[in-house]
Design a protein around this motif. Structure first.
Motif, PDB file in Angstrom:
ATOM      1  N   MET A  68      19.388  30.016  35.628  1.00 34.25           N
ATOM      2  CA  MET A  68      20.457  29.186  35.856  1.00 34.25           C
ATOM      3  C   MET A  68      20.169  27.666  35.845  1.00 34.25           C
ATOM      4  SD  MET A  68      22.380  31.408  38.795  1.00 34.25           S
ATOM      5  CE  MET A  68      23.674  29.947  39.202  1.00 34.25           C
ATOM      6  N   LYS A  69      18.989  27.261  36.218  1.00 32.33           N
ATOM      7  CA  LYS A  69      18.429  25.932  36.533  1.00 32.33           C
ATOM      8  C   LYS A  69      18.173  25.319  34.900  1.00 32.33           C
ATOM      9  CE  LYS A  69      15.267  23.286  39.154  1.00 32.33           C
ATOM     10  NZ  LYS A  69      14.123  22.979  39.753  1.00 32.33           N
ATOM     11  N   THR A  70      17.487  25.879  34.224  1.00 24.66           N
ATOM     12  CA  THR A  70      16.786  25.620  32.977  1.00 24.66           C
ATOM     13  C   THR A  70      17.346  25.999  31.637  1.00 24.66           C
ATOM     14  OG1 THR A  70      15.112  27.395  32.731  1.00 24.66           O
ATOM     15  CG2 THR A  70      14.539  25.609  34.084  1.00 24.66           C
ATOM     16  N   GLY A  71      18.218  27.087  32.042  1.00 23.82           N
ATOM     17  CA  GLY A  71      18.879  27.618  30.671  1.00 23.82           C
ATOM     18  C   GLY A  71      17.927  28.382  29.906  1.00 23.82           C
ATOM     19  N   LEU A  72      16.747  28.735  30.363  1.00 23.52           N
ATOM     20  CA  LEU A  72      16.059  29.712  29.763  1.00 23.52           C
ATOM     21  C   LEU A  72      15.692  30.785  30.430  1.00 23.52           C
ATOM     22  CD1 LEU A  72      13.270  26.765  28.510  1.00 23.52           C
ATOM     23  CD2 LEU A  72      15.164  27.854  27.156  1.00 23.52           C
ATOM     24  N   SER A  73      15.486  31.881  29.845  1.00 24.33           N
ATOM     25  CA  SER A  73      15.005  33.053  30.359  1.00 24.33           C
ATOM     26  C   SER A  73      13.240  33.449  30.284  1.00 24.33           C
ATOM     27  CB  SER A  73      15.666  34.204  29.668  1.00 24.33           C
ATOM     28  OG  SER A  73      15.324  34.527  28.161  1.00 24.33           O
ATOM     29  N   ARG A  74      12.907  32.688  29.344  1.00 20.23           N
ATOM     30  CA  ARG A  74      11.479  32.783  29.130  1.00 20.23           C
ATOM     31  C   ARG A  74      11.101  34.114  28.622  1.00 20.23           C
ATOM     32  NH1 ARG A  74       9.270  27.863  28.841  1.00 20.23           N
ATOM     33  NH2 ARG A  74       7.165  28.742  29.216  1.00 20.23           N
ATOM     34  N   CYS A  75      12.108  34.611  27.872  1.00 24.81           N
ATOM     35  CA  CYS A  75      11.980  36.198  27.298  1.00 24.81           C
ATOM     36  C   CYS A  75      12.377  36.083  25.714  1.00 24.81           C
ATOM     37  CB  CYS A  75      12.919  36.956  28.163  1.00 24.81           C
ATOM     38  SG  CYS A  75      12.643  38.761  27.419  1.00 24.81           S
ATOM     39  N   VAL A  76      11.670  36.753  24.870  1.00 25.82           N
ATOM     40  CA  VAL A  76      12.013  36.807  23.511  1.00 25.82           C
ATOM     41  C   VAL A  76      12.256  38.256  23.110  1.00 25.82           C
ATOM     42  CG1 VAL A  76      11.048  36.463  21.130  1.00 25.82           C
ATOM     43  CG2 VAL A  76      10.829  34.571  22.973  1.00 25.82           C
ATOM     44  N   ALA A  77      13.441  38.305  22.367  1.00 22.02           N
ATOM     45  CA  ALA A  77      13.804  39.670  21.806  1.00 22.02           C
ATOM     46  C   ALA A  77      12.999  40.238  20.754  1.00 22.02           C
ATOM     47  CB  ALA A  77      15.355  40.178  21.691  1.00 22.02           C
ATOM     48  N   ALA A  78      12.232  41.302  20.725  1.00 23.67           N
ATOM     49  CA  ALA A  78      11.770  41.870  19.363  1.00 23.67           C
ATOM     50  C   ALA A  78      12.487  43.015  19.109  1.00 23.67           C
ATOM     51  CB  ALA A  78      10.221  42.094  19.345  1.00 23.67           C
ATOM     52  N   PHE A  79      12.892  43.166  17.541  1.00 25.97           N
ATOM     53  CA  PHE A  79      13.870  44.048  17.234  1.00 25.97           C
ATOM     54  C   PHE A  79      13.187  44.896  15.995  1.00 25.97           C
ATOM     55  CE2 PHE A  79      17.064  45.463  14.227  1.00 25.97           C
ATOM     56  CZ  PHE A  79      17.995  46.230  14.989  1.00 25.97           C
ATOM     57  N   GLY A  80      12.978  46.016  15.951  1.00 27.09           N
ATOM     58  CA  GLY A  80      12.529  46.866  14.670  1.00 27.09           C
ATOM     59  C   GLY A  80      12.569  48.303  15.162  1.00 27.09           C
ATOM     60  N   ASP A  81      11.993  48.894  14.132  1.00 29.05           N
ATOM     61  CA  ASP A  81      11.966  50.426  14.151  1.00 29.05           C
ATOM     62  C   ASP A  81      10.671  50.890  15.021  1.00 29.05           C
ATOM     63  OD1 ASP A  81      11.840  53.197  13.872  1.00 29.05           O
ATOM     64  OD2 ASP A  81      12.185  53.197  11.613  1.00 29.05           O
ATOM     65  N   MET A  82      10.990  51.466  16.054  1.00 28.97           N
ATOM     66  CA  MET A  82       9.866  51.718  17.026  1.00 28.97           C
ATOM     67  C   MET A  82       8.872  52.830  16.191  1.00 28.97           C
ATOM     68  SD  MET A  82       9.571  49.869  19.687  1.00 28.97           S
ATOM     69  CE  MET A  82       8.450  51.143  20.657  1.00 28.97           C
ATOM     70  N   ARG A 128      19.595  36.115  28.935  1.00 27.28           N
ATOM     71  CA  ARG A 128      18.538  37.061  29.236  1.00 27.28           C
ATOM     72  C   ARG A 128      17.470  37.088  28.230  1.00 27.28           C
ATOM     73  NH1 ARG A 128      21.606  42.826  30.089  1.00 27.28           N
ATOM     74  NH2 ARG A 128      19.487  43.310  30.702  1.00 27.28           N
ATOM     75  N   ILE A 129      17.922  36.108  27.095  1.00 25.46           N
ATOM     76  CA  ILE A 129      16.730  36.015  25.875  1.00 25.46           C
ATOM     77  C   ILE A 129      16.943  34.679  25.503  1.00 25.46           C
ATOM     78  CG2 ILE A 129      16.384  38.550  25.220  1.00 25.46           C
ATOM     79  CD1 ILE A 129      18.088  37.944  22.958  1.00 25.46           C
ATOM     80  N   ASP A 130      15.928  34.053  24.833  1.00 26.47           N
ATOM     81  CA  ASP A 130      15.899  32.775  24.292  1.00 26.47           C
ATOM     82  C   ASP A 130      15.937  32.838  22.904  1.00 26.47           C
ATOM     83  OD1 ASP A 130      16.107  31.619  27.029  1.00 26.47           O
ATOM     84  OD2 ASP A 130      13.903  31.440  27.104  1.00 26.47           O
ATOM     85  N   GLY A 131      15.670  34.184  22.373  1.00 24.39           N
ATOM     86  CA  GLY A 131      15.565  33.833  20.847  1.00 24.39           C
ATOM     87  C   GLY A 131      15.473  35.360  20.358  1.00 24.39           C
ATOM     88  N   ILE A 132      15.373  35.692  19.187  1.00 23.25           N
ATOM     89  CA  ILE A 132      15.265  36.968  18.615  1.00 23.25           C
ATOM     90  C   ILE A 132      14.504  36.950  17.270  1.00 23.25           C
ATOM     91  CG2 ILE A 132      16.478  38.786  17.322  1.00 23.25           C
ATOM     92  CD1 ILE A 132      19.091  37.946  18.889  1.00 23.25           C
ATOM     93  N   VAL A 133      13.360  37.850  17.180  1.00 25.12           N
ATOM     94  CA  VAL A 133      12.474  38.146  16.054  1.00 25.12           C
ATOM     95  C   VAL A 133      12.705  39.559  15.589  1.00 25.12           C
ATOM     96  CG1 VAL A 133      10.080  38.395  15.150  1.00 25.12           C
ATOM     97  CG2 VAL A 133      10.788  36.582  16.954  1.00 25.12           C
TER      98      VAL A 133
END
Length: 348
Positions: A68-82, A128-133
């Motif tokens: 809420m303060k920074t606008g950043l979650s400090r979390c990146v989503a990783a998407f792929g086939d497990m 909840r995330i700041d970007g997606i890979v």
């Protein structure tokens, strides 16, 4: 800044003030370490002191308050086939790069439903995330997905996908260079130079990676005045491989060195050779242009191969995602592969 944890001997929850006091720095510096505040330089020794104090005091950042303060979650989503071991290698690199920057990785598993990708956009809107890979097939280029990415404004990087799409950030392996290195490693003469075997799985059409491999092989042969020899087969067609070995050996000139595009295609070739008493590494010199399953060391003899740097590609994807100053958003990064020696190519 709010946090949880308890200070030693008092039982009270640790605060950023406690961390700053223990590390001998200001609270603004603590905040800079935790939040990656731009414009505030933090040396490695100071960062280490702050991180040690955070650990010793069991200080925990309230992620929701920080977002809420920074606008950043400090979390990146990783998407792929497990189920894809290559995705695990990409995760390995992403985790390393994120840890260096105080980020976490959220793993989003892939299914046949395209909704899985769209769900990540909701996570971005919720901070909840700041970007997606994403780890994509080399032929993946969905205009619909990119339109949704651009509409949401989420920072996005594809590993292996969108090689032919301008304006989409991608981290890609240099397959042309990797094949040239493999061919130089194999060597050859005008009488016995490498033959290229191209295995395919679901679709016989060539994607950009396979086209680059073939182009590199043809150019390498042509530069030496040799005629390129390419054979294509289904990755599970052991019968064809056996017939190829029999007919080639019967010609009386000996088996040429073989460069096969994937290590998984080498497995049925090993079986076909064994059934015919052909010794790999002796009568048959063999190398894979892509160690797709990291299986080369488990074959006997071990399979020489090109190691595609998926872990490094995961690292580079995070750098491109979180450090846009390294290049314009939408740029392409090409990473070199390396040679993994094996007993299937005798040396010395």
């Amino acid at each position: 800044m709010t946090g949880k944890g308890k200070t030693p001997n008092t039982g009270k929850r640790a605060t950023s003030f406690d961390v700053a006091k223990a590390a001998g720095v200001s609270r603004s510096l603590v905040s800079a370490v935790i939040n990656g505040t731009p414009g505030i330089g933090v040396g490695p020794e100071t960062r280490a002191k702050v991180l040690k104090a955070i650990k010793d005091l069991n200080y925990q950042v309230d992620a929701q308050a920080r977002a809420m303060k920074t606008g950043l979650s400090r979390c990146v989503a990783a998407f792929g086939d497990m189920k894809n071991p290559l995705f695990l290698q990409v995760l390995e690199g992403m985790q390393k790069a994120c840890a260096e920057r105080g980020y976490h990785v959220l793993i989003s598993g892939q299914s046949e439903d395209e909704q899985d990708r769209l769900d990540m956009l909701d996570l971005y809107r919720q901070r909840r995330i700041d970007g997606i890979v994403t780890l994509d097939d080399t032929d993946y280029e969905s205009a619909a997905w990119i339109a949704r990415v651009r509409e949401s404004g989420v920072p996005y990087v594809s590993v292996e996908g969108y090689a032919g799409t301008e304006g989409v950030a991608s981290v890609l392996a240099d397959y042309r260079d990797s094949i040239r290195e493999a061919l130089d490693y194999l060597g050859g003469t005008a009488d016995r130079y490498p033959v290229y075997l191209e295995a395919y799985e679901d679709r016989p059409e060539r994607n950009w990676a396979e086209r680059d491999r073939i182009a590199a092989y043809e150019a390498w042969c042509s530069a030496r005045g040799w005629t390129p020899v390419v054979h294509r087969f289904h990755v599970h067609d052991e019968a064809w491989l056996g017939l190829y070995l029999e007919e080639t050996a019967a010609a009386g000139r000996g088996l040429p060195p073989i460069l096969i595009n994937w290590s998984v295609g080498a497995v049925p070739l090993y079986r076909a050779a064994w059934k015919r008493g052909i010794r790999i590494g002796d009568e048959l010199v063999l190398m894979a242009g892509d160690n797709t399953r990291r299986s080369n060391a488990y074959l006997s003899p071990s399979l020489a191969s090109v190691e595609i740097p998926y872990a490094e590609m995961g690292e580079e994807a995070v750098r491109l995602l979180l450090e846009p100053s390294q290049g314009e958003r939408g740029s392409k990064r090409w990473l070199r592969a390396s040679i993994r020696p094996g007993d299937s190519v005798p040396k010395g």
